[in-house]
Write a protein that holds these residues in place. Structure first.
Motif, PDB file in Angstrom:
ATOM      1  N   VAL A 501     -47.492 -32.312 -14.785  1.00 12.54           N
ATOM      2  CA  VAL A 501     -46.035 -32.325 -14.622  1.00 12.54           C
ATOM      3  C   VAL A 501     -45.402 -31.875 -15.931  1.00 12.54           C
ATOM      4  O   VAL A 501     -45.740 -32.391 -17.005  1.00 12.54           O
ATOM      5  N   LYS A 502     -44.488 -30.912 -15.820  1.00 10.34           N
ATOM      6  CA  LYS A 502     -43.779 -30.438 -17.010  1.00 10.34           C
ATOM      7  C   LYS A 502     -42.674 -31.432 -17.365  1.00 10.34           C
ATOM      8  O   LYS A 502     -41.876 -31.819 -16.522  1.00 10.34           O
ATOM      9  N   LEU A 503     -42.641 -31.840 -18.650  1.00 11.57           N
ATOM     10  CA  LEU A 503     -41.678 -32.819 -19.136  1.00 11.57           C
ATOM     11  C   LEU A 503     -40.766 -32.171 -20.171  1.00 11.57           C
ATOM     12  O   LEU A 503     -41.092 -31.129 -20.745  1.00 11.57           O
ATOM     13  N   PRO A 504     -39.595 -32.773 -20.432  1.00  7.01           N
ATOM     14  CA  PRO A 504     -38.718 -32.259 -21.493  1.00  7.01           C
ATOM     15  C   PRO A 504     -39.428 -32.255 -22.841  1.00  7.01           C
ATOM     16  O   PRO A 504     -40.392 -32.987 -23.084  1.00  7.01           O
ATOM     17  N   GLY A 505     -38.950 -31.403 -23.731  1.00  5.99           N
ATOM     18  CA  GLY A 505     -39.536 -31.334 -25.068  1.00  5.99           C
ATOM     19  C   GLY A 505     -40.850 -30.599 -25.099  1.00  5.99           C
ATOM     20  O   GLY A 505     -41.687 -30.867 -25.974  1.00  5.99           O
ATOM     21  N   LEU A 762     -38.630 -19.068 -23.692  1.00  6.32           N
ATOM     22  CA  LEU A 762     -37.755 -19.638 -24.718  1.00  6.32           C
ATOM     23  C   LEU A 762     -37.133 -20.902 -24.140  1.00  6.32           C
ATOM     24  O   LEU A 762     -36.407 -20.855 -23.143  1.00  6.32           O
ATOM     25  N   LEU A 763     -37.430 -22.040 -24.766  1.00  4.99           N
ATOM     26  CA  LEU A 763     -36.911 -23.323 -24.310  1.00  4.99           C
ATOM     27  C   LEU A 763     -35.781 -23.764 -25.220  1.00  4.99           C
ATOM     28  O   LEU A 763     -35.931 -23.786 -26.445  1.00  4.99           O
ATOM     29  N   ARG A 797     -34.134 -19.226 -16.294  1.00  8.25           N
ATOM     30  CA  ARG A 797     -35.286 -19.233 -15.405  1.00  8.25           C
ATOM     31  C   ARG A 797     -35.406 -20.571 -14.696  1.00  8.25           C
ATOM     32  O   ARG A 797     -35.744 -20.651 -13.509  1.00  8.25           O
ATOM     33  N   ALA A 798     -35.133 -21.646 -15.416  1.00  7.27           N
ATOM     34  CA  ALA A 798     -35.128 -23.003 -14.859  1.00  7.27           C
ATOM     35  C   ALA A 798     -34.297 -23.873 -15.785  1.00  7.27           C
ATOM     36  O   ALA A 798     -34.147 -23.582 -16.978  1.00  7.27           O
ATOM     37  N   GLN A 814     -35.695 -19.638 -20.656  1.00  8.10           N
ATOM     38  CA  GLN A 814     -35.321 -18.229 -20.534  1.00  8.10           C
ATOM     39  C   GLN A 814     -36.588 -17.390 -20.658  1.00  8.10           C
ATOM     40  O   GLN A 814     -37.411 -17.596 -21.560  1.00  8.10           O
ATOM     41  N   THR A 815     -36.754 -16.457 -19.722  1.00  7.16           N
ATOM     42  CA  THR A 815     -37.933 -15.602 -19.733  1.00  7.16           C
ATOM     43  C   THR A 815     -37.887 -14.650 -20.924  1.00  7.16           C
ATOM     44  O   THR A 815     -36.843 -14.072 -21.236  1.00  7.16           O
TER      45      THR A 815
END
Length: 826
Positions: A501-505, A762-763, A797-798, A814-815
């Motif tokens: 599961v993808k989490l913040p940070g 890019l997060l 992107r999400a 961002q992609t």
């Protein structure tokens, strides 16, 4: 043989001498018996169950015929006879040639036995390596049996050689036409089994299936007739003997007809009994189809083709409704004893077709009754073949006898078999139709069992596949690889699962769990728990709190809901693992620095569903390139062994060097999946902890002022320019401006955090102390606010939001057109 014997008497003795009940045995390359006929049971006293798989040297008097065998055991043998006149006979024959002999055996239970035997070495793709024929020498007539020895001779030396050759396949009634044909061909090349008398005459050995009872009774009646000088009385001498003779002859004919019918019925019952033992040896649909088709050839028919409905072959459940002209049938197997390849183009295996209405095939599948055509005339064959546009069936069916029998289960036609006999054979009759119908009825039940098993397997596989996640092998700073092996019991459905599961940070949650038990209930519980874990992970709950909540959910689902679970959170920026365990086996950490593998020592809580037990979390420092291995106990538990043995093997195999993550998983599976009847399912999750380099992370603190949004846009542009990502700056500025502006509007303190993380994407993360998560709002034309998240949703992107320790975090991805270089997969 006495030279004074008349020619007819010699022919009669020759015919009698050459008819012997034969025992037939096939031995494989390991020296084990693979085929043991009824005649072998009668001659040597061992049942088929006792003989098959046993060493041939323990059962057979074939001295010197078996490689590496010094003779035989189990019997006391003596006086083995070799004959100089037969250079291929005896133990001095060169390798690859047949051998024969005669041995007197001392059987402690039945007394002495005098056995004649012939041994043929076999070659070819199958496991058969030696064919042994044996007979009881006590069956030889006359007093000169000591002067009879087994030998080999070209079958062309005998009159009626073709008839002899045609009888050879009958020796091997249960081996199928392909195997028996190959063996018969080699027998003819090496020499026909024969008996040699007084070293000059050779008599072919013909398998003797016994004398019908009606012949015995007729012989007795003839002996009971009054004799005059060894002849039947002249009918003109007196009326008494004539009337008696005629009466006895009429009774003899009546009994002969009765016994012929009895023999025919018994033959068919023996055939059906043999077929029943040969089909249905497994629940594999394809193998069952082959068994059913091959069982009829050559004993009952010369050609057999099996057709099944498409729904049956695909394992889609029970067919719906009766077939019609639109029903698609698949020719799934063909067996025949014609020359190889003759019918491959006309009736190829695997062909899908619909049968025309005005054909006997359609009549059989619609009526569900056998269709018998004793003789397919030229006119009828032309008419049937004319219904098929793409092929000419006339060479296959014209002049033959045809029987089409339906394969039914629960009064529904699943398929049908086409049976044909060649012109030189007795055509099918009404008794054959009954036999074929009974064969099809038994075959239909076996096929339906295999169909249901295939359907249940498909359902189980579909259910299991739908519950297992489709994981992205690349997460932020983390690569993963997985393996799942279904168990072998209760429909291959189990309760093991894994997830990421993808989490913040840029963090990743790694999960593996095992519901106790097997079957559909365990799989259903697994689906519920996995969904609950995903939901709570999205809320960014600490590992120990997540397991606490999962335990509460399991107790509400039912008192028998028990599961083990290991939940780990990987932070690639801090290079930390935070793990909590609920009764699960510990994970293995493989250090990249020295290749060492260690079991992580974690606080072990009670399984999920026990209730009232606290869970603790542990933090482990990791380095880039370390690998974390999580699995379920089905991989390491072996019945009768301590689980520590399996864990040690897991550590050893996990540390083995591998070219990729997939190769590393395969190495573990090969090392621990021993193929010894594993009944539990297995879930394996491996993660390579790559980390995120500090130079790919940028963090700032912003004030809670409107002008900080413009400052955030400048900071982002400058950093992207420094990273060589100017093409992404325009979009990133808009996204950061909207999210920071929203945080400034709702922040309760003067501190707002901004972080950029460069990975494959890019997060951007913005944190503040407001616990209210943002949501999309419907807006009117005059509204001044509420459109920011719509802009973010359109450009990113999400995006998402989650609670953090001091407030909330809003993030977006961002992609990137040029992601950073990644380390090689090692």
């Amino acid at each position: 043989m006495d030279r004074g014997t008349s020619e007819p008497a010699f022919a009669q003795r020759e015919a009698s001498l050459g008819r012997l009940p034969l025992a037939v045995v096939v031995v494989d390359s390991a020296g084990s018996v693979t085929h043991w006929s009824t005649g072998a049971r009668k001659l040597f006293g061992h049942t088929r169950q006792e003989a098959v798989g046993s060493a041939a040297t323990d059962l057979l008097p074939v001295h010197g015929a078996l490689p590496g065998a010094d003779g035989f055991r189990g019997y006391a043998a003596y006086d083995s006879l070799d004959w100089d006149e037969a250079p291929l006979v005896g133990t001095d024959a060169a390798p690859g040639y047949p051998r024969a002999g005669r041995a007197r055996l001392a059987d402690p239970e039945r007394g002495p036995l005098d056995v004649l035997w012939w041994a043929y070495p076999l070659a070819g793709p199958g496991p058969e390596r030696l064919l042994v024929l044996a007979a009881d020498a006590a069956r030889l007539p006359g007093s000169e049996e000591e002067r009879v020895a087994p030998c080999f001779a070209p079958h062309t030396d005998f009159p009626g050689a073709e008839d002899l050759v045609d009888r050879l396949p009958d020796i091997l009634p249960s081996m199928g036409p392909t195997t028996s044909g190959r063996i018969v061909e080699q027998m003819l090349e090496l020499g026909y089994p024969a008996l040699e008398t007084i070293r000059s005459e050779r008599v072919p050995v013909t398998p003797d299936w016994g004398t019908p009872k009606y012949l015995e009774r007729r012989a007795r009646r003839r002996r009971a007739l009054p004799a005059a000088n060894g002849r039947v009385p002249d009918p003109r001498a007196s009326s008494g003997p004539v009337e008696e003779h005629e009466g006895l002859a009429a009774a003899d004919r009546a009994e002969e007809l009765e016994d012929l019918e009895y023999a025919a019925v018994r033959e068919r019952l023996e055939f059906l009994n043999e077929v029943s033992g040969r089909i249905g040896t497994s629940l594999d649909l394809e193998r069952t189809i082959r068994e059913v088709t091959s069982a009829a050839v050559p004993r009952f028919t010369d050609f057999a083709g099996t057709h099944l409905r498409a729904a049956v072959l695909a394992g889609e459940g029970f067919p719906d409704g009766p077939p019609d002209v639109t029903t698609i049938w698949h020719r799934v197997w063909v067996e025949h004893n014609d020359e190889p390849g003759r019918w491959d183009d006309t009736v190829p295996v695997g062909e899908a077709l619909a049968f025309p209405e005005h054909t006997p095939f359609f009549r059989c599948m619609v009526s569900g009754e056998p269709v018998l055509i004793p003789h397919v005339s030229e006119e009828m064959g032309n008419r049937i073949s004319g219904q098929f546009e793409k092929r000419d069936l006339r060479p296959l069916i014209n002049g033959r006898s045809m029987l089409i029998v339906p394969l039914k289960a629960r009064d529904v036609v699943l398929g049908f078999m086409v049976l044909m006999r060649r012109g030189g054979r007795e055509p099918f009759d009404d008794m054959d139709r009954a036999t074929g119908a009974e064969l099809a009825a038994r075959a239909g039940l076996v096929l339906d069992n295999a169909r249901m098993y295939t359907y249940q397997e498909n359902v189980a596989d579909t259910l299991q596949d739908s519950m297992l996640p489709r994981l992205d092998p690349r997460m932020a700073g983390c690569d993963t690889a997985t393996r799942y092996l279904p168990g072998t019991r209760l429909g291959r459905v189990g309760g093991d699962w894994f997830d990421t599961v993808k989490l913040p940070g840029s963090r990743t949650a790694l999960v593996v769990g095992d519901v106790m038990g097997h079957g559909l209930n365990s799989a259903a519980m697994m689906g519920q728990l996995r969904t609950a874990v995903q939901t709570m992970a999205a809320l960014d709950l600490p590992p120990e709190q997540l397991l606490r909540n999962l335990d509460d959910i399991a107790q509400r689902l039912g008192e028998h809901y028990l599961a083990t679970c290991l939940y780990a959170v990987y932070d690639p920026i801090r290079s930390e693992l935070t793990l909590a365990n609920a009764g699960h086996i510990p994970p293995v950490l493989v250090r990249a620095e020295d290749g060492r593998s260690v079991l992580l020592d974690l606080p072990t809580g009670a399984p999920i569903g026990v209730g009232g037990v606290p869970f603790e979390a542990a933090t482990v420092r990791v380095a880039p390139g370390d690998r974390l291995v999580l699995c379920t106990d089905g991989l390491v538990e072996v019945r009768g062994q301590d689980i520590g043995t399996g864990l040690a093997a897991l550590c050893e195999s996990a540390a083995h060097p591998a070219a990729s993550m997939d190769d590393a998983c395969d190495t573990i599976i090969r090392a621990l999946n021993r193929g010894d009847g594993r009944k539990d399912d297995v879930a394996l999750l491996m993660a390579r902890l790559n980390g995120i380099p500090p130079e790919h992370v940028a963090e700032w603190e912003l004030g809670a002022e409107p002008r900080e949004a413009a400052r955030a846009r400048r900071l982002v542009r400058d950093r992207l320019t420094a990273w060589g990502l100017r093409e992404a700056a325009d979009t990133a500025e808009i996204l950061v401006g909207e999210i920071v502006g929203n945080a400034v509007r709702h922040a309760r303190t003067d501190r707002i955090g901004l972080r950029l993380v460069r990975t494959d994407v890019l997060l951007c993360e913005v944190t503040d102390d407001d616990h209210t998560l943002p949501s999309l709002l419907s807006t009117d034309i005059g509204d001044e606010y509420g459109r920011g998240l719509r802009v973010v949703g359109g450009l990113a992107r999400a995006w998402g939001a989650s609670h953090s320790g001091r407030g909330k975090t809003v993030w977006c991805e961002q992609t990137l057109l040029r992601p950073p270089r990644r380390a090689s997969a090692g």
